[in-house]
Design a protein around this motif. Structure first.
Motif, short mmCIF file in Angstrom:
data_model
loop_
_atom_site.label_atom_id
_atom_site.label_comp_id
_atom_site.label_asym_id
_atom_site.label_seq_id
_atom_site.Cartn_x
_atom_site.Cartn_y
_atom_site.Cartn_z
N LEU A 179 1.20 -1.57 -0.36
CA LEU A 179 -0.07 0.04 0.25
C LEU A 179 0.66 1.38 -0.06
N ARG A 180 1.55 1.27 0.90
CA ARG A 180 2.40 2.41 0.58
C ARG A 180 3.80 2.65 -0.83
N LEU A 181 3.93 2.12 -0.55
CA LEU A 181 4.28 1.43 -2.60
C LEU A 181 3.43 2.07 -3.93
N VAL A 182 2.75 2.12 -3.51
CA VAL A 182 1.55 2.47 -4.35
C VAL A 182 1.07 3.85 -3.97
N GLY A 183 1.04 4.53 -3.07
CA GLY A 183 1.18 5.73 -2.45
C GLY A 183 -0.31 6.01 -1.23
N LEU A 184 -0.37 4.91 -0.66
CA LEU A 184 -1.45 3.94 -0.10
C LEU A 184 -1.18 4.46 1.51
N ALA A 201 -15.28 3.10 -0.14
CA ALA A 201 -14.83 4.65 0.38
C ALA A 201 -13.88 5.37 -0.31
N PHE A 202 -13.04 4.40 -1.47
CA PHE A 202 -12.09 5.60 -2.08
C PHE A 202 -12.52 5.79 -3.52
N SER A 203 -11.58 6.74 -3.84
CA SER A 203 -12.33 7.01 -5.52
C SER A 203 -11.18 7.03 -6.86
N GLY A 204 -12.08 7.27 -7.58
CA GLY A 204 -11.04 5.76 -8.82
C GLY A 204 -9.97 5.64 -8.86
N GLY A 205 -8.58 6.83 -8.50
CA GLY A 205 -8.00 7.05 -8.95
C GLY A 205 -6.88 5.78 -8.07
N ILE A 236 0.02 -7.20 -17.35
CA ILE A 236 -0.97 -6.33 -18.65
C ILE A 236 -1.65 -5.42 -17.55
N CYS A 237 -1.64 -4.71 -18.97
CA CYS A 237 -1.90 -3.56 -18.31
C CYS A 237 -3.22 -3.26 -19.38
N ASP A 238 -4.47 -2.97 -19.19
CA ASP A 238 -5.15 -3.12 -19.75
C ASP A 238 -6.37 -1.55 -19.36
N GLU A 239 -5.72 -0.86 -20.23
CA GLU A 239 -6.64 0.91 -19.76
C GLU A 239 -6.63 0.78 -19.22
N PRO A 240 -5.02 0.69 -17.84
CA PRO A 240 -4.88 0.98 -16.88
C PRO A 240 -5.87 2.85 -16.94
N VAL A 241 -5.76 3.85 -16.88
CA VAL A 241 -6.07 5.05 -17.00
C VAL A 241 -7.18 5.75 -17.70
N SER A 242 -7.77 4.68 -18.78
CA SER A 242 -8.90 5.92 -19.26
C SER A 242 -10.17 5.89 -18.31
N SER A 276 -7.25 14.59 -13.96
CA SER A 276 -5.80 15.09 -13.10
C SER A 276 -6.12 14.03 -12.33
N ILE A 277 -6.19 12.98 -12.30
CA ILE A 277 -5.96 11.77 -12.05
C ILE A 277 -5.14 10.84 -12.89
N GLN A 278 -5.33 11.12 -13.72
CA GLN A 278 -4.37 9.90 -15.16
C GLN A 278 -3.20 10.08 -14.71
N ALA A 279 -2.83 11.79 -14.98
CA ALA A 279 -1.66 11.53 -14.73
C ALA A 279 -0.18 10.90 -13.14
N GLN A 280 -1.25 10.65 -12.29
CA GLN A 280 -0.44 10.53 -10.74
C GLN A 280 -0.39 9.06 -10.51
N ILE A 281 -1.90 8.31 -11.85
CA ILE A 281 -1.51 7.28 -11.91
C ILE A 281 -0.45 6.27 -12.89
N LEU A 282 -0.07 7.22 -14.26
CA LEU A 282 1.21 6.85 -14.85
C LEU A 282 2.13 7.49 -14.55
N ASN A 283 1.91 8.64 -13.58
CA ASN A 283 3.84 8.92 -13.05
C ASN A 283 4.11 7.54 -11.95
N LEU A 284 2.92 6.55 -11.42
CA LEU A 284 3.18 6.08 -10.48
C LEU A 284 3.47 4.59 -11.58
N LEU A 285 3.22 4.83 -12.15
CA LEU A 285 3.06 2.21 -13.54
C LEU A 285 4.76 3.46 -13.73
#
Lengths: 339, 347
Positions: B149-154, B165-169, B188-194, B199-208
């Protein structure tokens, strides 16, 4: 006397739910000029679609227009306030599809599954014009042709499930055009389509705008589409406009921190970026919109004492931003854009 | 089999056809086939990010599912290097044999709402793969979940909560933590940010991207969005009606395009800058029907460069330059990039 076609003043729309009140739109002002495209851009929940529905007085229960004026300059001398009309009355029915047409993101659900395309088009034409069935059929064929659908005669007998997504959106546009509207409201019209189909539909909308001179209110979350389609842009965040300007200013001299951050955070296919500058945090949930400036928990420029209740400030010529510190942060951001 | 140097996955002539059933009076019979994946071949090296782009219905998701063996391929080979010395053909394995392999291949889904069980806590969701394979238990398991969880920023304190209790991102972060739990070799990442807000896409792309660099992960990144692919991928494969039409290094694909379909895709993508005008290269018509594709090159009815040869002769994917493959008869002759990037002066 006004050179506007539609003016939205201080619009407030709320949804009264058992869980609480959602203030979907709180104080939106829009100016639409005849023959021009106003792009409204924002993320989910920012109130852009609700604004569009309010313009047609189509906000459904438990939603309600709380206050505000929606002035329609159909007759420039005598503007009418759409918000005051009975939402089921004859005047608003004449306006809907007669003067203002609307197309939606999902053309699948906008078309009836049990009526043929021809049936629906002819009905729409005959509702608003004094036309015989034969005249209405002829007109339908003409408009289907105009939106680039081949074999329009055969299409009249087709049902929605027989058409592809792009074809359905073309049919919707053809239906919208049959009543020669002066304003077309397009709510995410290409979001469900593939890029190659999207570019066809965007071209079509621009061509038709040139030909028929209608104004377009173009609602989308896609900044690329906005850059391509809009003359003027309103950026929305949590029910408020945070910035209004012409399209070039928005993309090259954005004043509001949210607009700036949004532009820096999107990857581009024509420029290589090592790392995206993301916006911290999440879009807040609509029941708990932050007090003061709604963007402050995610803003890099937040100063507690100053960001109380921002008002729309004129930053430059026809550029407005909802930010209390906009004059302090503008020079710094100017350097950033040029760098 | 001995593994080829550095390649984690080699896909050869992969095919997946779906039968079209018609119900008769007494029985159902097959009346045709949808050729969803039709002879796809590519390699992914260890630590590489390969993008798979195309429009809806082109077979990119089916390709991902077949490689994962969520679907059984109709034909072809999926050669996966599990350890230094061992390359196995996933296409030949049955369910029992696949079970251990799935430790090494994980999937990140498009929809963060439907891909997490609403009745499980975060701890249960993220630890499920670890429990399935009996990797860890007790406090070690809990520590690993906290670490993920720490690794992915939670914050690890949230692990007793439920997904609602959590948002989409944030949910997408949970999905990523779950996918990373077993240290998979291939993601295998199937459209992980679509499905996410801009404003959330960039966070997930940076994380990946960060995770990929830190752990030298290998991604098969499936997307319809060229800008996302350009940002994240080392190499890109473009699919059209079940076939790969072009594959090359990302920069070269964007700057020295060798297939007219790629050109059209690039020309269609809107640019977030009003000063850049879209080129006037436009595709006419619709994507071909994969159950009844046109003869010759599948793309020829829409191709502005098509000639007689394209109508009859199916082009093969061939190396037109070192490391750059194109399935166009005229790849070398056509000057595609000037058209794809030149400003449209007439507009």
């Amino acid at each position: 006397m006004s050179d506007l076609l539609l003016e939205v003043r201080d619009l407030h729309v709320s949804f009264y739910l058992t869980e609480g009140i959602v203030r979907a739109v709180s104080g939106v002002n829009l100016n639409l000029r005849p023959g021009k495209t106003l792009g409204v851009v924002g993320e989910s929940g920012c109130g852009k679609s609700v604004t569009a529905r309010a313009i047609l007085n189509m906000v459904q229960r438990p939603g309600r227009i709380d206050q505000g004026e929606i002035l329609w300059y159909g007759d420039p001398e005598h503007p009418g306030d759409i918000a005051q009309l009975d939402s089921r009355g004859p005047e608003i029915r004449d306006l809907r599809w007669g003067e203002i047409a609307m197309i939606f993101q999902e053309p699948m659900t906008s078309l009836s599954p049990v009526h043929s395309i021809g049936n629906q088009m002819i009905e729409a034409i005959r509702l608003h014009h004094n036309a015989t069935e034969a005249e209405a059929t002829e007109q339908s064929i003409e408009f289907l042709n105009r939106v680039g659908l081949s074999q329009p005669t055969r299409l009249l007998d087709a049902y929605r499930h027989e058409l592809s997504g792009g074809m359905r959106q073309r049919v919707m546009i053809a239906m919208a055009l049959t009543c020669s509207p002066r304003l077309l409201i397009a709510d995410e019209p290409t979001t469900a389509l593939d890029v190659t189909t999207q570019s066809q539909i965007l071209d079509l909308m621009r061509d038709l705008q040139d030909e028929f001179g209608m104004a377009i209110l173009f609602i989308t979350h896609d900044l690329g589409v906005i850059a391509e389609m809009a003359d003027d842009v309103a950026v929305m965040y949590l029910g408020k406009e945070v910035e209004i300007a012409d399209v070039d200013t928005i993309f090259h001299q954005a004043a509001h921190p949210y607009t700036q951050a949004l532009l820096r955070s999107i990857p581009r296919h024509d420029v290589v970026t090592e790392r995206l500058e993301s916006i911290v945090g999440n879009v807040p949930d609509p029941y708990n919109i932050p007090r003061g400036c709604a963007f402050h928990p995610r803003c890099n420029h937040y100063v507690p004492a100053q960001c109380g209740n921002p008002e729309l400030v004129e930053v430059g010529r026809d550029q407005w931003a909802l930010c209390a510190r906009v004059h302090e942060i503008l020079p710094a951001s100017g350097e950033r854009t040029n760098a | 089999m001995i593994a080829e140097n550095g390649k984690l996955l080699r896909v050869r002539d992969l095919r997946k056809f779906f039968p079209i059933w018609k119900r008769g009076v007494f029985a159902r019979h097959v009346t045709g086939q949808v050729r969803a994946v039709d002879g796809v071949s590519f390699d992914i090296a260890r630590g590489e990010v390969l993008g798979l782009v195309g429009e809806s219905g082109c077979g990119k998701t089916t390709t991902g599912r077949v490689i994962l063996r969520a679907d059984t391929p109709t034909g072809g080979e999926i050669l996966f290097t599990r350890s230094e010395q061992e390359e196995i053909d996933l296409a030949q394995l049955d369910r029992d044999q696949l079970q251990p392999v799935w430790q090494n291949i994980q999937l990140i889904f498009q929809d963060p709402y439907s891909s997490l069980n609403p009745r499980m806590t975060l701890e249960q969701i993220v630890s499920e793969p670890l429990r399935n394979y009996n990797v860890l238990e007790g406090s070690a398991l809990r520590d690993r979940v906290a670490e993920l969880l720490r690794l992915v920023g939670l914050r690890p304190e949230v692990m007793s909560r439920y997904p609602h209790a959590f948002s989409g991102g944030q949910r997408q972060r949970i999905g990523i933590a779950r996918a990373l739990a077993l240290n998979p070799q291939l993601l295998i990442c199937d459209e992980p940010v679509s499905a996410l807000d801009v404003s959330i896409q960039a966070q997930i792309l940076n994380l990946l991207k960060d995770l990929q660099q830190e752990f030298e992960l290998t991604y098969l990144f499936i997307s319809h969005d060229l800008s996302v692919v350009r940002h994240l991928c080392d190499r890109v494969a473009v699919m059209y009606v079940g076939k790969i039409v072009e594959i090359s290094d990302t920069d070269e694909l964007f700057n020295e395009t060798q297939h007219p379909y790629t050109e059209a895709l690039l020309a269609s993508a809107p640019t977030p800058d009003p000063r850049v005008k879209r080129s006037n290269v436009r595709l006419q018509g619709e994507v071909a029907d994969p159950s009844n594709p046109p003869g010759g090159c599948y793309f020829h009815p829409r191709c502005i460069h098509a000639r007689d040869r394209c109508k009859t002769e199916t082009p093969l994917l061939r190396e037109t330059r070192p490391g750059h493959w194109s399935a166009c008869h005229f790849a070398e002759e056509l000057d595609l990039n000037s058209a794809a990037t030149a400003p449209d002066v007439t507009a």
